[in-house]
Structure formats: C-alpha cells, structure tokens
Design a protein around this motif. Sequence first.
Motif, PDB file in Angstrom:
ATOM      1  N   SER A 177      53.999  62.226  63.810  1.00 16.43           N
ATOM      2  CA  SER A 177      54.815  62.145  65.034  1.00 16.43           C
ATOM      3  C   SER A 177      55.915  61.112  64.960  1.00 16.43           C
ATOM      4  CB  SER A 177      53.916  61.804  66.229  1.00 16.43           C
ATOM      5  OG  SER A 177      53.503  60.449  66.157  1.00 16.43           O
ATOM      6  N   ALA A 224      52.818  56.027  63.470  1.00 14.30           N
ATOM      7  CA  ALA A 224      53.092  54.655  63.940  1.00 14.30           C
ATOM      8  C   ALA A 224      54.600  54.547  64.177  1.00 14.30           C
ATOM      9  CB  ALA A 224      52.580  53.648  62.919  1.00 14.30           C
ATOM     10  N   THR A 236      52.889  66.231  72.423  1.00 15.04           N
ATOM     11  CA  THR A 236      53.380  65.810  71.100  1.00 15.04           C
ATOM     12  C   THR A 236      52.270  65.988  70.064  1.00 15.04           C
ATOM     13  OG1 THR A 236      54.805  64.155  72.129  1.00 15.04           O
ATOM     14  CG2 THR A 236      54.390  63.909  69.782  1.00 15.04           C
ATOM     15  N   ARG A 283      62.908  52.666  74.463  1.00 16.09           N
ATOM     16  CA  ARG A 283      61.944  51.944  73.631  1.00 16.09           C
ATOM     17  C   ARG A 283      62.190  50.445  73.637  1.00 16.09           C
ATOM     18  NH1 ARG A 283      61.549  53.347  67.376  1.00 16.09           N
ATOM     19  NH2 ARG A 283      60.666  55.178  68.334  1.00 16.09           N
ATOM     20  N   LYS A 328      48.891  56.568  71.183  1.00 11.32           N
ATOM     21  CA  LYS A 328      48.710  57.699  72.109  1.00 11.32           C
ATOM     22  C   LYS A 328      48.684  59.031  71.355  1.00 11.32           C
ATOM     23  CE  LYS A 328      52.335  56.334  74.540  1.00 11.32           C
ATOM     24  NZ  LYS A 328      52.635  54.997  73.957  1.00 11.32           N
ATOM     25  N   VAL A 329      49.591  59.190  70.392  1.00 10.74           N
ATOM     26  CA  VAL A 329      49.651  60.461  69.661  1.00 10.74           C
ATOM     27  C   VAL A 329      48.638  60.484  68.522  1.00 10.74           C
ATOM     28  CG1 VAL A 329      51.107  62.028  68.340  1.00 10.74           C
ATOM     29  CG2 VAL A 329      52.104  60.698  70.212  1.00 10.74           C
ATOM     30  N   LYS A 332      41.630  49.280  67.208  1.00  9.91           N
ATOM     31  CA  LYS A 332      41.616  50.744  67.058  1.00  9.91           C
ATOM     32  C   LYS A 332      40.512  51.214  66.107  1.00  9.91           C
ATOM     33  CE  LYS A 332      44.943  51.320  69.886  1.00  9.91           C
ATOM     34  NZ  LYS A 332      46.309  51.699  69.727  1.00  9.91           N
ATOM     35  N   ASP A 392      45.468  51.282  61.413  1.00 14.80           N
ATOM     36  CA  ASP A 392      46.335  50.768  62.473  1.00 14.80           C
ATOM     37  C   ASP A 392      46.431  49.261  62.279  1.00 14.80           C
ATOM     38  OD1 ASP A 392      47.111  52.068  65.543  1.00 14.80           O
ATOM     39  OD2 ASP A 392      47.314  49.911  65.223  1.00 14.80           O
TER      40      ASP A 392
HETATM   41  P1  NAD Z   1      51.989  54.069  70.429  1.00 13.34           P
HETATM   42  O1  NAD Z   1      52.793  52.826  70.627  1.00 13.34           O
HETATM   43  O2  NAD Z   1      51.035  54.496  71.482  1.00 13.34           O
HETATM   44  O3  NAD Z   1      51.133  53.976  69.064  1.00 13.34           O
HETATM   45  C1  NAD Z   1      51.630  53.483  67.877  1.00 13.34           C
HETATM   46  C2  NAD Z   1      50.428  52.938  67.103  1.00 13.34           C
HETATM   47  O4  NAD Z   1      50.881  52.571  65.783  1.00 13.34           O
HETATM   48  C3  NAD Z   1      49.824  51.696  67.747  1.00 13.34           C
HETATM   49  O5  NAD Z   1      48.422  51.819  67.799  1.00 13.34           O
HETATM   50  C4  NAD Z   1      50.261  50.571  66.788  1.00 13.34           C
HETATM   51  O6  NAD Z   1      49.324  49.516  66.754  1.00 13.34           O
HETATM   52  C5  NAD Z   1      50.336  51.293  65.477  1.00 13.34           C
HETATM   53  N1  NAD Z   1      51.201  50.682  64.488  1.00 13.34           N
HETATM   54  C6  NAD Z   1      52.406  50.086  64.683  1.00 13.34           C
HETATM   55  N2  NAD Z   1      52.908  49.667  63.512  1.00 13.34           N
HETATM   56  C7  NAD Z   1      52.012  49.995  62.552  1.00 13.34           C
HETATM   57  C8  NAD Z   1      51.959  49.836  61.163  1.00 13.34           C
HETATM   58  N3  NAD Z   1      52.951  49.231  60.488  1.00 13.34           N
HETATM   59  N4  NAD Z   1      50.878  50.300  60.484  1.00 13.34           N
HETATM   60  C9  NAD Z   1      49.870  50.908  61.156  1.00 13.34           C
HETATM   61  N5  NAD Z   1      49.862  51.097  62.492  1.00 13.34           N
HETATM   62  C10 NAD Z   1      50.914  50.638  63.172  1.00 13.34           C
HETATM   63  O7  NAD Z   1      53.065  55.204  70.109  1.00 13.34           O
HETATM   64  P2  NAD Z   1      52.883  56.761  70.281  1.00 13.34           P
HETATM   65  O8  NAD Z   1      53.386  57.183  71.601  1.00 13.34           O
HETATM   66  O9  NAD Z   1      51.526  57.177  69.813  1.00 13.34           O
HETATM   67  O10 NAD Z   1      53.977  57.266  69.234  1.00 13.34           O
HETATM   68  C11 NAD Z   1      53.746  57.150  67.847  1.00 13.34           C
HETATM   69  C12 NAD Z   1      55.037  57.514  67.123  1.00 13.34           C
HETATM   70  O11 NAD Z   1      55.418  58.852  67.477  1.00 13.34           O
HETATM   71  C13 NAD Z   1      56.239  56.635  67.493  1.00 13.34           C
HETATM   72  O12 NAD Z   1      57.065  56.483  66.360  1.00 13.34           O
HETATM   73  C14 NAD Z   1      56.967  57.446  68.555  1.00 13.34           C
HETATM   74  O13 NAD Z   1      58.356  57.149  68.599  1.00 13.34           O
HETATM   75  C15 NAD Z   1      56.738  58.841  68.022  1.00 13.34           C
HETATM   76  N6  NAD Z   1      56.804  59.860  69.072  1.00 13.34           N
HETATM   77  C16 NAD Z   1      55.972  59.781  70.157  1.00 13.34           C
HETATM   78  C17 NAD Z   1      56.046  60.745  71.133  1.00 13.34           C
HETATM   79  C18 NAD Z   1      55.131  60.709  72.331  1.00 13.34           C
HETATM   80  O14 NAD Z   1      55.098  61.693  73.087  1.00 13.34           O
HETATM   81  N7  NAD Z   1      54.373  59.642  72.533  1.00 13.34           N
HETATM   82  C19 NAD Z   1      56.963  61.784  71.028  1.00 13.34           C
HETATM   83  C20 NAD Z   1      57.788  61.856  69.909  1.00 13.34           C
HETATM   84  C21 NAD Z   1      57.703  60.865  68.934  1.00 13.34           C
END
Ligand code: NAD
Length: 355
Positions: free
Chosen positions: A261, A240, A153, A44, A186-187, A211, A206
């Motif tokens: 997530s 997030a 996820t 990360r 993404k999730v 978004k 977001d």
């Molecule tokens: P991502 O970076 O694609 O999306 C995160 C979203 O959250 C972004 O749109 C961002 O603008 C928004 N964001 C950030 N800070 C914010 C806040 N304070 N308030 C509101 N929105 C905010 O990440 P992702 O891959 O969708 O993952 C989301 C979370 O799930 C992360 O914490 C990641 O570690 C966890 N996770 C993801 C996966 C995976 O397969 N992608 C797997 C396990 C855990």
Amino acid sequence: MTSLLSDGSWDHEEVHVRTTRTGLPVVFAIHSRGGSGVALGGCRLLTSSNADDALKDAIRLSRGMTFKAAAAGLQHGGGKCVIAAPTPSLTGAVRRDTLLEVGDMVEEFDGRFATGADAGTDTDDARVLRERSRHIVGIPDLEKGWGDPSALTATGVIVAIRAACERVFDSDGLAGRRIAVLGLGKVGADVARTAAEEGAQLYVSDVDLQKKAIADEIGATWLGPEDLLGAETDVLSPCALGGVVNRYNVAGLRCRVIAGSANNQLADPTIAALLRRRGILYVPDFIANAGGMISVAGELDGYDEAEAMTRTLAIRETLQDVFGASHALAVTTVEAAERLARTRVGARLGIGSEQ
Ligand code: NAD
C-alpha cells in the motif's frame, strides 16, 4: 499565500507553500483537478523541519494521486497536503491549533482541493480539519462514505497480491504463500490478518514494537525491517512509508512479487527496471493502493458502496492489462501502468510528457 505556479520543471496546476503561526511549513500541491475540477489527496504529517522535504513529498505524491485516480477510472485529479513537523508527533493543543489553521487553508481552495487523513494523521485529525473546511473526506461519522478508507485500501492490496500471484505462480490462492508485510498500521495489519486467515505464512515487521502483538495474534514470524526485506518469500508487501526499495537493497531482495500500500515504494524510478531484470514482479503502488481513493471519492461523487467495491475489485483486471502490456512492450510495470493511466484520461488531465 505564496503561489509557485508551474515553472516548467513541474507539471502541476498549483503549488503553495504556507507557514503556520507556529512556524511549521505546509505544502499544498495540486497536480491536476481532472475532469471533476477537484484534486483529491490526503493531508500527511511528515517528520522533518525542512520545507524542501515537504515540497518534494507533496510534488511527488500529488502526481501519483493523478495517476491513481486515472487508473481507477475516477474523474478527479490528484493533490496532496504535507505538514512538516520537527518532532515525530505533534500533540495536544499545538496539534489541534495547527490542524485548525490547515483546515482554514484547505477551505481557501474553495473546493479545488479535497483532503483527509494520511500517513501521520488519522480520522480524529480529519475531524479537526472538518471544523474549518467543508472539503474533508474519510470521516467515519459522516452519513455518506465509509469513513476511514484503510479497509478498502487493504482490500485492494489483497486483490493486487492475488493478481500478481496468478501471473507469477499461475494461482491466485494465498494458502501456503509466504507473504512479508512491512508496516502493521491501518492497512498493513488488515492485509496481514486477511492473508493469515486465508492460510498464508506471514512474516511481519514494524518499527513500533507494540505491533508485535499483532504478529502473535495471527501466528506471524516477527523480523526486523532489514531482515524482512531480505527474507526469502513469495510476496513482499510494503505497507509502511515510501522509498523502501532502493538501489542498495534491491540486489538482496528474495521475493517474487512486490505488492503493497505504501506510496512511492521505489526510491527512484530506475529501480523498476532493476526489479524487472531480477524477475521480480512489481505491482505499481498507485494501482495496488487505489481502494482508499476510491472510497473517499465516493463521498464527493454521491456514495455508492457497491460501486466502490466493484471499482476496487477491478484492480485485478487493471493489473492483468498492466502485466500483459509490460510483457508485450518489454517495459516495466510502472511504465505500462502510467501508459494505461494516460490512456484512461487523455490529455485533459495535463499529465506531462516526461512521465
Ligand atoms: P499507518 O501510519 O497506520 O501505518 C504505518 C505503519 O508503518 C506504522 O505501524 C509504522 O509504525 C510503520 N512504519 C513506519 N516506518 C517504518 C519502517 N521504516 N519500517 C517498518 N515499519 C514502519 O499508515 P497506513 O494508513 O496503514 O498506510 C500505510 C502506507 O500506505 C502509507 O505509505 C500510506 O501513505 C499508504 N496508503 C494508505 C492508504 C490508506 O487508506 N490508509 C491509502 C493509500 C496509501
């Protein structure tokens, strides 16, 4: 390579703090290599110029990955790589050079650590890491694996939301449920779309205002992040970053279930007890978001799409056990889930007794 092997306060097998040629701190934390000998966890990009932040993040997240693997019945252990960068996004040649250098560092682990995209990085970044290391997972154009694990996820998060709704409302149907999704990445976008398709009433937020287009597309109500946390809903799904539920906002939550997530959704472990006291069912993040790890683990284990889906759907039974144990033992769902994870792997993973 600086090596801070377990000093008693950590229960990690290895922690390494490196510095890139451009001066960015990079932390590798291997909490456990599990039964397979491989610690698995994402790479990360953290917006911070402080190596301590990266160290704390890596220590905490890698331990969570061990629990996640164990609860999902995987043989791998947990690890994490955190790159600290002072600006929100490294771009262009600097980003590429940084990732190439981090790829070299990953390769030095000689297979003890495998990684891929995580918060702040994406599959294009993983491809750059792959130029320098064989131990990179979650890349779409490789033959085995689903590539970006986010879809699985999201499937797991939906399974978790259903299981929690069944426990709280005696029905796992999402039609008519008021579901708040924080973070449409993404999730989160996938979770929100699926819930909307099933007839849920969506509230979304977001920090990235672009978004809002997703909210319009699925007919969701768009709120500011703080308003979303305080909205009266059935389910809050934090998708997030971590630390979103803290001692300052926990009293103002008006949801019945938290299932999302994001890793480390609770700012500190004591929040789980506060949620329990308030009658809010918290789905431990490392169980709800296990689909991604299950997806990439398949690339190391010999990929079997049907088995990955079966394991992800089994999050439901795992949660039924966790909720049952939490009730029977009068402990938080986090404690019940950690007990379950320890039981599933036994002492071999070297999980410290303080957890
Ligand atoms: P991502 O970076 O694609 O999306 C995160 C979203 O959250 C972004 O749109 C961002 O603008 C928004 N964001 C950030 N800070 C914010 C806040 N304070 N308030 C509101 N929105 C905010 O990440 P992702 O891959 O969708 O993952 C989301 C979370 O799930 C992360 O914490 C990641 O570690 C966890 N996770 C993801 C996966 C995976 O397969 N992608 C797997 C396990 C855990």
